[in-house]
Design an enzyme around this catalytic site. Structure first.
Site, PDB file in Angstrom:
ATOM      1  N   TYR A 105       0.825  -1.214   0.000  1.00  0.00           N
ATOM      2  CA  TYR A 105       0.000   0.000   0.000  1.00  0.00           C
ATOM      3  C   TYR A 105       0.852   1.254   0.000  1.00  0.00           C
ATOM      4  CZ  TYR A 105      -4.310  -2.576   0.449  1.00  0.00           C
ATOM      5  OH  TYR A 105      -5.376  -3.378   0.199  1.00  0.00           O
ATOM      6  N   GLU A 203      -0.590 -29.456  12.479  1.00  0.00           N
ATOM      7  CA  GLU A 203      -1.073 -28.656  11.347  1.00  0.00           C
ATOM      8  C   GLU A 203      -2.289 -27.823  11.722  1.00  0.00           C
ATOM      9  OE1 GLU A 203      -2.127 -30.840   7.811  1.00  0.00           O
ATOM     10  OE2 GLU A 203      -3.082 -29.096   6.911  1.00  0.00           O
ATOM     11  N   ASP A 255      -2.578 -33.637   8.488  1.00  0.00           N
ATOM     12  CA  ASP A 255      -3.583 -34.452   7.813  1.00  0.00           C
ATOM     13  C   ASP A 255      -2.871 -35.462   6.921  1.00  0.00           C
ATOM     14  OD1 ASP A 255      -5.716 -33.101   8.889  1.00  0.00           O
ATOM     15  OD2 ASP A 255      -5.980 -31.746   7.170  1.00  0.00           O
TER      16      ASP A 255
END
Lengths: 370, 811
Positions: A105, A203, A255
């Protein structure tokens, strides 16, 4: 415990600024000699990373791409580099910091339209280029990501330098249920003492909360580090320091799908995008707990079928130099074969305590951590 | 197609029309045929009249080697329109007057092959007649021949009963032109085809860059002027050529046969056609003989066991002495035995020759009766017609070889034998003992034999196989030496004439000469476009002459692009035949078809949908010059789709379009280069400023870097201790050939240059150093010289586009 810090390149801020300015001077010299300003950056693709046996991590190979001002696109890139150098040099001089998003920005305020960033990806990439070319880490530029590092829970006492002075914190006793927030630059932390036996990187937030609720950190003297998807640099840096300085084994629990293996990969081997920092961020000794494809079969976990994108990702991993080990080839091929994946939470199909009472102790025992 | 020019041109329409004209009045005739003459509406009549008048004037001027200066004016008189056409031609005498302006269809020129405008129309006389029929006014003609003191004024009326022009007024007048002709006619007309009229005039100006034309219609305040292109020459004079054998039709051929002075066909062919000499005439005649007389089958001579020619011949000769007979018979038999195949007339030649030899050797005369008998006896042996021979078997076995060669190996033996046997029977059944037949008769033999074989031998013999067999046998047959009929016999016999025409077409004959054509030439096509269209780019292409039928033709194409040309819609396609604009029936023209099939996107023009007329700020012109332009119809507005001509049109357009493409590419790359330079021109200085700011070092000079980036040609000057060094650095990907002029205020000494030698010229106390090196891509070249004391320099560079040039180190 601070013996490694010199080696891993924590320069003083004056150095960071000097190095940035040296880069600018290099462009200046090129102009002065009538050359076309340019800089070489290693090609940041899967095909250009190679194993560094000394550091036991994956680093960039020899292939380079040149950013040269001989095209409008290249000139714009270099112009942005120079404007960013100017900005960062000022920031360092004033001892302030900013986020990557702020840089994006902030460029809007630069007087020249051509110097402004078109997207945050562009500014992020530019900062990475700068890190590589100037050999100064982003943290030394005082640039941080929008999201700060994740959280740690476990028997560890440390001292953090904050803007409001040094704070001593115990990562179980002095923190809430959420744990200790890892700061943007973990090199501001000094480890004091600990009772930890190993580091457990998790995770998902849900699983971390489950482990904390079940008192796993307490029971097994585990430092539970929340990765929160692809781990931030600070998380990986802290993990590495926990391993290197406290000599703790590091384990990763995710996972059971290809995307999660990549999370493990970036903890253990370094990510492709930041391979220039692998020696600083990666923990090659990190071990993968699971969920392994093997566990899906063994524990008969609830599963989802692999999507096409999962299959592509698995196949791509088979070609990824980071995954070319017997263990990973076996696991990935097994997964392709059974055509299934499971989440960490699938373990709850055997009850909420199954993961802490049965699965993790069994796996950690197998791995020789417990 | 309604027919080609050759049946429509002066030789076709003219005669046809002239024929019908004898039975009816000229007015009636005109009324009946006005659509063909281009006067079917008031709008069209005006266009046609202008067209005929202008063509007439252009032709008159060119014939007299005068650069045409033509004035055309149309006035609205209320009831009628008045058309005035003036030229600066040679003028016209009273005697010529009726021929040119008065007599419709006068002087139709019979089978002349020449490129002329006259091919296009019916002549100014039709306009004169039309005006008289619609307004009742005579044509007013003013003429002044070169050198005459005064001009002559005539009024001309056509007697519509007998198509005879009458000069009703003949008086001396004054005229400001030193020579020329002015015709004034009044007619019923309207200006609805004004656009076509304007197009016609403008297009005429494009293809006649040597002409100056002024044109004014009632809606114009002042005349539009179409100036002559600078340096435009008169069109080259064209040669008339005789027709080419491939370019005539039966009717023409019959007329030529009637008109010729030649007695023999060979003489006729050589005398009346181009590209026919004795050898070619003989080839045509052989082809004619094959059609007219047929060929004779040549059989394999008998093998030893098949018969004994010598014995048979000896037996056929009586009372000529034993030795002479024996020698004669042996010579005949031996000569036959040497032949691979022998036809009846060849056998007769052998017999004749042997008879002559015997006459020489033995003094015995073998008269024609003996010779005939000997021939018959030997022929009987050849065809196996002997006591113990079976001719059908003999010939069948001969034919079997040919049939076998001609058909695929998959045919079984029985089929081949059956076929050969039946063909043999056909030869034996024919009335002609010489086994002579035409190709059509032979085809009949083969067809019938094949059908019977299929029917009785349960075999299949396809069309291709039959054709191959026929061709194999026809190839074994021999052209006969009979004398062809003479010219007058063929002239009276349409079938023979048709055979002759086929023979002419079949014979390979070199293309007609092309000096009978006068293309506009590339340069003038471009000039023509340049003077009539304000564009950015012009290209033109003139193809080499080519031939279709017997007529040579040349196609030229031109393209103008950009500038003031209208953008947005489909481009304008201008069509010309023999320098005359084709105004109507655009869609029916081969030119338009070709333009539509070209993929113009390849050449940088938009083409909505990928085919059809492209769009963009462009015009395309196509000119077909030919001794015989094939039109689609009588009105001669559209070129017929003749493949040879279409191919040439396409090649010509593509040739010009390629130049357009490279122009557009270059323009695009220049634009990109400029955009890149503009962009880098802002970015790099900002970069340099920022770098100075960040590093705290002095302001940078980045011109050298810019030159490198832009692949520029960089010229730098170093001056050190009185030695000046100019360096050209070529960062471009192609050779650079700058022409450098360095103006020095003191005399340069010890001049040394890479590549081209530098020249020094002094002018008014300044020294001009001229240097034109060729610098290869990525290379540099240097010029060094020495000066004594202070000097100032002024360098200029030509031959490099300014966008690509960076001159550095100016002092």
């Amino acid at each position: 415990m601070s013996t490694d810090t010199d080696e891993t390149g924590t320069e003083t801020e004056g150095d960071a600024r000097e190095r940035l300015l040296a880069l600018a001077a290099q462009f200046y010299d090129q102009f002065e000699q009538g050359d076309v300003p340019h800089m070489d950056v290693p090609t940041r693709t899967k095909s250009n990373i190679e194993y560094d046996p000394e550091q036991k991590v994956w680093v960039y190979g020899d292939r380079k791409s040149t950013r040269s001002a001989n095209s409008v696109r290249g000139a714009q890139k270099l112009l942005k580099v120079i404007y960013s150098i100017d900005f960062l040099a000022n920031q360092l001089e004033e001892d302030r910091s900013s986020t990557l998003r702020e840089l994006y920005y902030l460029s809007e305020s630069w007087d020249l339209d051509e110097a402004q960033f078109n997207s945050q990806d562009e500014s992020n990439q530019l900062i990475e280029d700068l890190e590589i070319v100037s050999d100064v880490r982003r943290e030394e530029f005082h640039m941080r990501p929008e999201e700060s590092g994740a959280k740690v829970m476990g028997p560890l006492r440390l001292r953090e330098q904050t803007n409001r002075g040094d704070r001593e914190i115990h990562c179980q006793d002095d923190v809430g249920q959420g744990g200790y927030q890892i700061p943007n630059d973990p090199d501001t932390i000094e480890f004091l003492d600990n009772d930890a036996d190993f580091v457990l990187c998790v995770e998902t937030g849900g699983m971390r909360d489950r482990l904390v609720e079940n008192g796993f950190d307490d029971e097994y003297n585990a430092l539970v580090v929340h990765l929160g998807g692809q781990p931030a640099r600070a998380t990986r840096r802290l993990t590495k320091r926990l391993h290197d300085e406290l000599d703790l084994p590091v384990t990763v629990f995710t996972d059971g799908d290809p995307w999660s293996y990549r999370i493990y990969g970036s903890v253990a081997y370094g990510s492709i995008k930041s391979a220039h920092l692998s020696k600083y961020l990666a923990t090659p000794q990190a071990q993968f707990i699971g969920v392994q494809p093997e566990d899906i079969v063994e524990y008969d976990l609830p599963t989802d079928p692999l999507a096409d994108s999962d299959i592509n990702a698995l196949e791509s991993e088979l070609e990824d130099p980071r995954f070319q080990t017997d263990y990973w080839e076996e696991q990935i091929e097994l997964q392709l074969d059974i055509d299934k994946k499971s989440e960490q939470q699938a373990l709850a199909s055997y009850g909420l305590d199954f993961v802490t009472d049965t699965y993790l102790p069994e796996r950690l025992d197998e791995m020789g951590v417990l | 197609m309604a027919g080609r020019q050759s049946t429509l041109g002066e030789e076709g329409i003219a005669e046809e029309l002239a024929e019908s004209q004898r039975q009816i009045s000229i007015a009636e005739f005109f009324e009946k045929n006005k659509h063909m003459l281009g006067f079917d509406s008031g709008a069209r009549a005006l266009v046609t009249a202008v067209k005929e008048g202008v063509d007439n004037s252009l032709d008159a001027c060119e014939e007299a080697d005068i650069f045409p200066d033509i004035y055309v004016e149309i006035e609205d008189l209320g009831d009628y329109y008045r058309l005035v056409i003036e030229d600066n031609g040679p003028g016209i005498t009273k005697e010529q007057l009726p021929k040119v302006f008065g007599k419709l269809l006068y002087g139709s020129r019979f089978h002349v092959r020449e490129q002329n405008r006259g091919q296009q129309g019916i002549g100014i006389s039709a306009a004169v007649l039309y005006s008289q029929l619609t307004s009742g006014k005579p044509a007013k003609i003013t003429s002044r021949t070169k050198g005459s003191k005064a001009a002559q004024y005539f009024e001309l009326i056509i007697d519509t009963d007998d198509n005879e022009p009458e000069i009703s007024v003949d008086e001396t007048t004054t005229w400001d032109r030193p020579h020329g002709t002015r015709i004034e006619i009044e007619m019923e007309a309207n200006l609805r085809a004004r656009q076509q009229l304007h197009d016609y005039i403008k297009h005429t100006a494009v293809v006649n860059p040597h002409a100056r034309i002024e044109f004014r219609d009632p809606k114009m305040d002042e005349a539009a002027k179409f100036e002559r292109a600078e340096g435009a020459a008169l069109p080259a004079e064209t040669e008339e050529i005789r027709p080419h054998p491939h370019g005539v039709e039966l009717g023409t051929l019959l007329k030529m046969l009637e008109a010729t002075d030649s007695y023999s066909i060979s003489g006729f062919l050589q005398g009346e056609f181009t590209r026919v000499g004795a050898t070619t005439a003989e080839k045509v005649l052989d082809n004619f003989r094959d059609r007219h007389f047929g060929r004779e089958m040549a059989w394999r001579p008998p093998q030893d066991h098949e018969g004994d020619v010598e014995v048979a011949v000896r037996a056929a000769v009586a009372n000529k002495g034993k030795d002479a007979t024996k020698s004669f018979a042996r010579e005949v038999a031996d000569t036959i035995g040497e032949r691979e195949r022998i036809a009846h007339h060849e056998l007769r030649e052998i017999v004749d020759e042997a008879a002559e030899d015997v006459a020489d050797g033995f003094g015995t005369t073998f008269g024609s009766t003996v010779r005939e008998k000997a021939t018959a006896a030997a022929w009987a042996e050849v065809v196996g017609d002997t006591d113990d021979g079976e001719p059908r078997e003999t010939l069948a076995s001969d034919l079997y070889g040919l049939v076998d060669d001609a058909t695929s190996s998959r045919k079984d033996d029985a089929t081949l034998s059956g076929l050969a046997d039946r063909i043999a029977a056909k030869f034996l059944d024919s009335e002609d003992e010489r086994h002579r037949c035409t190709r059509d008769e032979l085809d009949d033999y083969v067809q019938r034999a094949a059908e019977n074989t299929e029917e009785y031998d349960d075999a299949t013999i396809g069309e291709t196989a039959r054709e191959n067999v026929r061709e194999e046998i026809w190839g074994a047959m021999v052209t006969v030496p009979d004398d062809p009929p003479n010219v007058s016999t063929i002239a009276d016999d349409r079938d023979s004439a048709s055979q002759l025409l086929e023979a002419m077409r079949e014979t390979d004959i070199i293309s007609p000469p092309t000096d009978c054509l006068a293309p506009i030439t590339e340069r003038l096509v471009e000039e023509g476009l340049r003077k009539e269209f304000d564009a950015d780019f012009y290209a033109a292409a003139t193809r080499d002459a080519s031939v279709h039928g017997g007529d040579p033709f040349i196609v030229e194409a031109g393209i103008a692009y950009g500038g003031q040309l209208e953008d947005g819609g489909p481009i304008d396609v201008m069509r010309f035949a023999n320098r005359v604009p084709l105004v109507y029936q655009r869609g029916a023209c081969a030119t338009t078809d070709v333009v539509k099939t070209i993929n113009w996107r390849n050449y940088g023009l938009d083409q909505p949908g990928g085919s059809g007329i492209p769009s963009g700020p462009a015009v395309v012109m196509v000119h077909l010059a030919s001794t015989n332009v094939p039109f689609t119809s009588e009105s001669k507005d559209a070129i017929a789709n003749v493949p040879e001509i279409e191919d040439e049109i396409e090649l010509a357009i593509r040739e010009a379009a390629r130049e357009l493409k490279s122009f557009l590419n270059k323009r695009r790359s220049m634009r990109q280069r400029r955009e890149k330079q503009d962009k880098l021109g802002t970015i790099l200085p900002e970069m340099a400023t920022k770098l100075s700011e960040v590093t705290g070092r002095p302001t940078l000079d980045i011109d050298d870097s810019l030159a490198r980036i832009m692949n520029n040609v960089l010229l730098t000057r170093e001056v050190e201790d009185g030695t000046v060094r100019l360096v050209v650095e070529n960062n471009d990907s192609t050779n650079a050939e700058p022409e450098i002029t360095d103006i020095v205020t003191v005399e340069p000494d010890s001049v040394e240059a890479d590549g081209d030698d530098a020249r020094v010229v002094e002018m008014d106390g300044e020294w001009f150093l001229k240097w034109s090196p060729t610098v290869a891509s990525g290379e540099e070249a240097a010029l060094t010289y020495e000066i004594d004391g202070e000097a100032s320099f002024d360098v200029s560079v030509d031959g490099i586009e300014s966008a690509k040039l960076t001159v550095d180190g100016e002092q």
